[in-house]
Design a protein around this motif. Structure first.
Motif, PDB file in Angstrom:
ATOM      1  N   ALA A 126       3.825  65.342   9.587  1.00  0.00           N
ATOM      2  CA  ALA A 126       3.856  66.393  10.615  1.00  0.00           C
ATOM      3  C   ALA A 126       4.622  65.872  11.824  1.00  0.00           C
ATOM      4  CB  ALA A 126       2.445  66.784  11.019  1.00  0.00           C
ATOM      5  N   PRO A 127       5.554  66.675  12.341  1.00  0.00           N
ATOM      6  CA  PRO A 127       6.366  66.217  13.476  1.00  0.00           C
ATOM      7  C   PRO A 127       5.546  65.902  14.726  1.00  0.00           C
ATOM      8  CG  PRO A 127       7.309  68.212  12.517  1.00  0.00           C
ATOM      9  CD  PRO A 127       5.965  68.010  11.883  1.00  0.00           C
ATOM     10  N   SER A 128       4.506  66.684  14.973  1.00  0.00           N
ATOM     11  CA  SER A 128       3.740  66.554  16.216  1.00  0.00           C
ATOM     12  C   SER A 128       3.111  65.177  16.372  1.00  0.00           C
ATOM     13  CB  SER A 128       2.655  67.635  16.253  1.00  0.00           C
ATOM     14  OG  SER A 128       1.397  67.090  16.506  1.00  0.00           O
ATOM     15  N   THR A 129       2.870  64.502  15.257  1.00  0.00           N
ATOM     16  CA  THR A 129       2.199  63.201  15.331  1.00  0.00           C
ATOM     17  C   THR A 129       3.137  62.107  15.835  1.00  0.00           C
ATOM     18  OG1 THR A 129       2.785  62.573  13.074  1.00  0.00           O
ATOM     19  CG2 THR A 129       0.772  63.859  13.359  1.00  0.00           C
ATOM     20  N   ARG A 130       4.466  62.355  15.817  1.00  0.00           N
ATOM     21  CA  ARG A 130       5.459  61.390  16.291  1.00  0.00           C
ATOM     22  C   ARG A 130       5.294  60.022  15.626  1.00  0.00           C
ATOM     23  NH1 ARG A 130       8.447  63.651  16.312  1.00  0.00           N
ATOM     24  NH2 ARG A 130       9.971  62.556  17.560  1.00  0.00           N
ATOM     25  N   SER A 185       7.884  62.622  10.272  1.00  0.00           N
ATOM     26  CA  SER A 185       7.941  63.987  10.810  1.00  0.00           C
ATOM     27  C   SER A 185       8.139  64.993   9.704  1.00  0.00           C
ATOM     28  CB  SER A 185       9.096  64.110  11.809  1.00  0.00           C
ATOM     29  OG  SER A 185       8.809  63.387  12.977  1.00  0.00           O
ATOM     30  N   LYS A 186       8.939  64.636   8.694  1.00  0.00           N
ATOM     31  CA  LYS A 186       9.275  65.606   7.656  1.00  0.00           C
ATOM     32  C   LYS A 186       8.326  65.549   6.464  1.00  0.00           C
ATOM     33  CE  LYS A 186      13.017  66.597  10.085  1.00  0.00           C
ATOM     34  NZ  LYS A 186      12.705  65.838  11.328  1.00  0.00           N
ATOM     35  N   PHE A 226       1.995  71.546   6.049  1.00  0.00           N
ATOM     36  CA  PHE A 226       0.996  70.685   6.681  1.00  0.00           C
ATOM     37  C   PHE A 226      -0.245  70.575   5.795  1.00  0.00           C
ATOM     38  CE2 PHE A 226       3.119  72.626  10.586  1.00  0.00           C
ATOM     39  CZ  PHE A 226       4.009  71.571  10.715  1.00  0.00           C
ATOM     40  N   PHE A 279      12.649  72.358  11.247  1.00  0.00           N
ATOM     41  CA  PHE A 279      11.182  72.350  11.303  1.00  0.00           C
ATOM     42  C   PHE A 279      10.614  72.529   9.897  1.00  0.00           C
ATOM     43  CE2 PHE A 279      10.628  74.223  15.881  1.00  0.00           C
ATOM     44  CZ  PHE A 279      11.313  73.152  16.406  1.00  0.00           C
ATOM     45  N   PRO A 280       9.459  71.925   9.632  1.00  0.00           N
ATOM     46  CA  PRO A 280       8.723  72.267   8.393  1.00  0.00           C
ATOM     47  C   PRO A 280       7.965  73.585   8.587  1.00  0.00           C
ATOM     48  CG  PRO A 280       7.588  70.493   9.578  1.00  0.00           C
ATOM     49  CD  PRO A 280       8.813  70.832  10.370  1.00  0.00           C
ATOM     50  N   PRO A 281       7.670  74.304   7.496  1.00  0.00           N
ATOM     51  CA  PRO A 281       6.856  75.526   7.607  1.00  0.00           C
ATOM     52  C   PRO A 281       5.378  75.170   7.662  1.00  0.00           C
ATOM     53  CG  PRO A 281       7.413  75.161   5.324  1.00  0.00           C
ATOM     54  CD  PRO A 281       8.033  74.022   6.093  1.00  0.00           C
ATOM     55  N   THR A 282       4.546  76.139   7.973  1.00  0.00           N
ATOM     56  CA  THR A 282       3.104  75.899   8.087  1.00  0.00           C
ATOM     57  C   THR A 282       2.510  75.351   6.778  1.00  0.00           C
ATOM     58  OG1 THR A 282       2.943  77.631   9.747  1.00  0.00           O
ATOM     59  CG2 THR A 282       0.891  76.974   8.708  1.00  0.00           C
TER      60      THR A 282
END
Lengths: 408, 408
Positions: A245-249, A241-242, A43, A37-40
């Motif tokens: 942001a991963p959430s955006t797919r 994603s990396k 973003f 995961f990336p850290p906050t």
């Protein structure tokens, strides 16, 4: 009623990501080196907020919110191609399709190329999502032994496997050549060329999965296998994603026209198209904001973490815990010496609230790598890395049967 | 190189959506009744802009932008369940998973339930995306004849097909019971119950696809088949494409735990999870803004369009063009009389710049419905509907061989 599930479901296992994505949302004192995961801080909140404010007034709602073309937003596709050419030196006549993360690129590739019972060759330790994608179409993942010290697969065995495949059941070679998951290693240039030559000789497709490729922290980048692709046998997959942001797919796949047409059709059936709002957001970011500066920021951030983790590991006894220094990416993979009781090791880690991914989870066979652990260095802070690696060192010491024998 | 594509790709056809999604982005004088798209006014731009402005400051970036759980944002899943209970009277212990449009729900259902060669029964005319999903796993879509006047499939034939299926190859019955695509019809309550009873008798799963169900313009809603589901054999799929925005790719699927677990695993392999940013956006909309007022606005908007289209059609000679009045949804399906030369009809329509979807494109067999056309009434304006239906009437007249014979 009694459900009769399809045979392919028997081979598929829940990947650790799912359970732990949930855990990730909960508060916890645990130091996790587990998930990629990336850290906050990774973003780009201010830039995204700024773009999201102008997007509703400046962009046609029919582009932003309507159904879109399966292959993606044309402007974004062009920007991705330009970026591939300038950053990765991949310049060719091929088109790209936007996909919902590079995971989906592999899913559609297997769908398009593999009948039930067909074989996909993989590195012995690899991304479990890709292994599941293969099994998801009734195809069979087959491990090519690795030469970890040489940061490569065993080319002689690879050639032997292909030579023996007289019925052409092997349809694809799945590789993460750059900053491999879980190993963190990168296949050297001459071996990449050799792999391509072997694939050409036995007429097999290579899937080059490159979700970490942008995150180079030291030295020169190694040319992609796709750069060597003279006859259109490499499917190249990248991810945002990396670096967004991963959430955006959002990811993409590049392939020759004839193959890409089929990949588009397969994706259409799966989810019509990827989220267009985010395709526009990303295109705006790449066109009108300094996207490369953001990538550079991430590289500086993660380099610091990687350095802290290597410094910590280098303080531990190398005869007990060794690793190959990555020059980029998300992971370090450590090998613990054979005298370490792994059950005890994980028990001590748990007591000390440190989480890592056991090697066997990343193994195609689910076995053979019980003395390997994968450590992620992007999500934890430098402080967590320092503390966590110290605790890891203690667990290594305490679980070493040789030490216990000596002490008794 | 020569690509060897998987057998399943041979059965899959490019759906018309893809090509035309592209056309849709271009300016054009054409009056299109072709695609199931919402108009620009349907997008709640101000509300979305407002939520998007507060979301970056008020929501944890780790929720908004990080990897998330495959089954979706827990708050949104709960809101969907509440909405199903209050609006659709579907109240049970089952959970829902958020998916990337209801298309993906069908894709994962086929993946989980069908081996190669298994059969999925479908209405003779149905959503081509579902047919492609079935073929995408090497399964076989088989058409159940329709009794269009009765707004249903032929129940006797359905039972006969299941009775003859001694090897249990039929794994699923795919239905769009409410405001069917392309027919616009809704299966009456007593037939829904009869279909459920037959499915129970022969132990087959029903996939109830309900992307249009919220858009009821007249009369009382008909209970969903899921409402009758006493033994967990109905997979119920809904969508936010028609009541929020298609580009966001948000839908959901409800199924019993044992089945949902497998659907989650299948989705994980396909795209990890659906866009979390939009899952949070939608949850905010449903929790803190008046989402139902927005749905009511859409219903009023589309009712006006439907009325205009029916008024226009009612002015045409019913012996030449007939249709069943829908009480909701997106489409009217017209039957043209046998004496109409369809080749000429489409030629005249093209000259007059009107686009419709030919019935055979929506037919599982690709044949048998050449005198049917599907008309969408949500995307065009009332003015376009009036003009377009007038032009359609002229094309019907000019292509009628009986008229041509009389005139000569």
């Amino acid at each position: 009623m009694n459900y009769r599930f399809a045979n392919r479901m028997l081979g598929m296992q829940t990947s650790p990501l799912r359970e732990n994505a949930k855990k990730n949302m909960e508060e916890s004192e645990v130091i996790s080196f587990a998930y990629g995961f990336p850290p906050t801080e990774a973003f780009p909140m201010e830039t995204l907020q700024e773009i999201s404010q102008k997007i509703y007034t400046e962009v046609d709602p029919q582009l932003l919110l309507q159904y879109g073309a399966t292959e993606g937003y044309p402007v974004l596709r062009e920007l991705i191609k330009e970026r591939l050419a300038t950053i990765n030196h991949i310049e060719n006549d091929e088109e790209v399709m936007v996909v919902s993360g590079s995971t989906q690129a592999m899913d559609v590739a297997v769908k398009v190329l593999c009948n039930e019972g067909d074989i996909v060759l993989c590195e012995e330790m690899t991304f479990s999502g890709a292994v599941n994608a293969i099994r998801g179409y009734g195809a069979v993942p087959q491990a090519v032994p690795m030469k970890i010290e040489e940061e490569s697969i065993d080319l002689e065995v690879l050639e032997e496997m292909l030579r023996m495949d007289i019925h052409h059941r092997i349809k694809m070679l799945y590789l993460i050549p750059t900053f491999q998951n879980p190993l963190g290693t990168s296949i050297p240039l001459e071996k990449r060329q050799a792999i391509y030559d072997i694939a050409q000789k036995y007429d097999v497709v290579i899937f080059e999965d490159d979700p970490y490729g942008d995150l180079l922290y030291e030295g020169d980048p190694i040319p992609k296998i796709k750069e060597m692709d003279t006859d259109g046998r490499v499917i190249y997959a990248g991810s945002f994603s990396k670096i967004l942001a991963p959430s955006t797919r959002l990811g993409f796949v590049m392939a020759p026209d004839e193959l890409l047409e089929k990949l588009i059709l397969a994706k259409q059936v799966s989810d019509s198209h990827s989220n267009f709002y985010w395709q526009v957001m990303l295109a705006e970011f790449m066109q009108h904001y300094n996207f490369e500066a953001h990538v550079d920021f991430l590289k500086a951030l993660y380099k610091e973490n990687l350095t802290a983790m290597m410094d910590g590991l280098d303080r531990l006894p190398s005869e007990k815990i060794s690793y190959i220094k990555p020059t980029g990416g998300y992971f370090i993979c450590c090998k613990l010496t054979d005298t370490i009781d792994m059950k005890k090791f994980y028990q001590y880690l748990e007591e000390d609230k440190v989480v890592v991914i056991p090697g066997n989870i990343m193994s195609v066979k689910g076995a053979g790598y019980d003395h390997y652990i994968r450590l992620n260095f992007t999500k934890p802070t430098v402080e967590e890395i320092i503390t966590g690696i110290e605790r890891l060192g203690k667990a290594v010491d305490k679980a070493d049967m040789k030490e216990i024998y000596r002490a008794s």
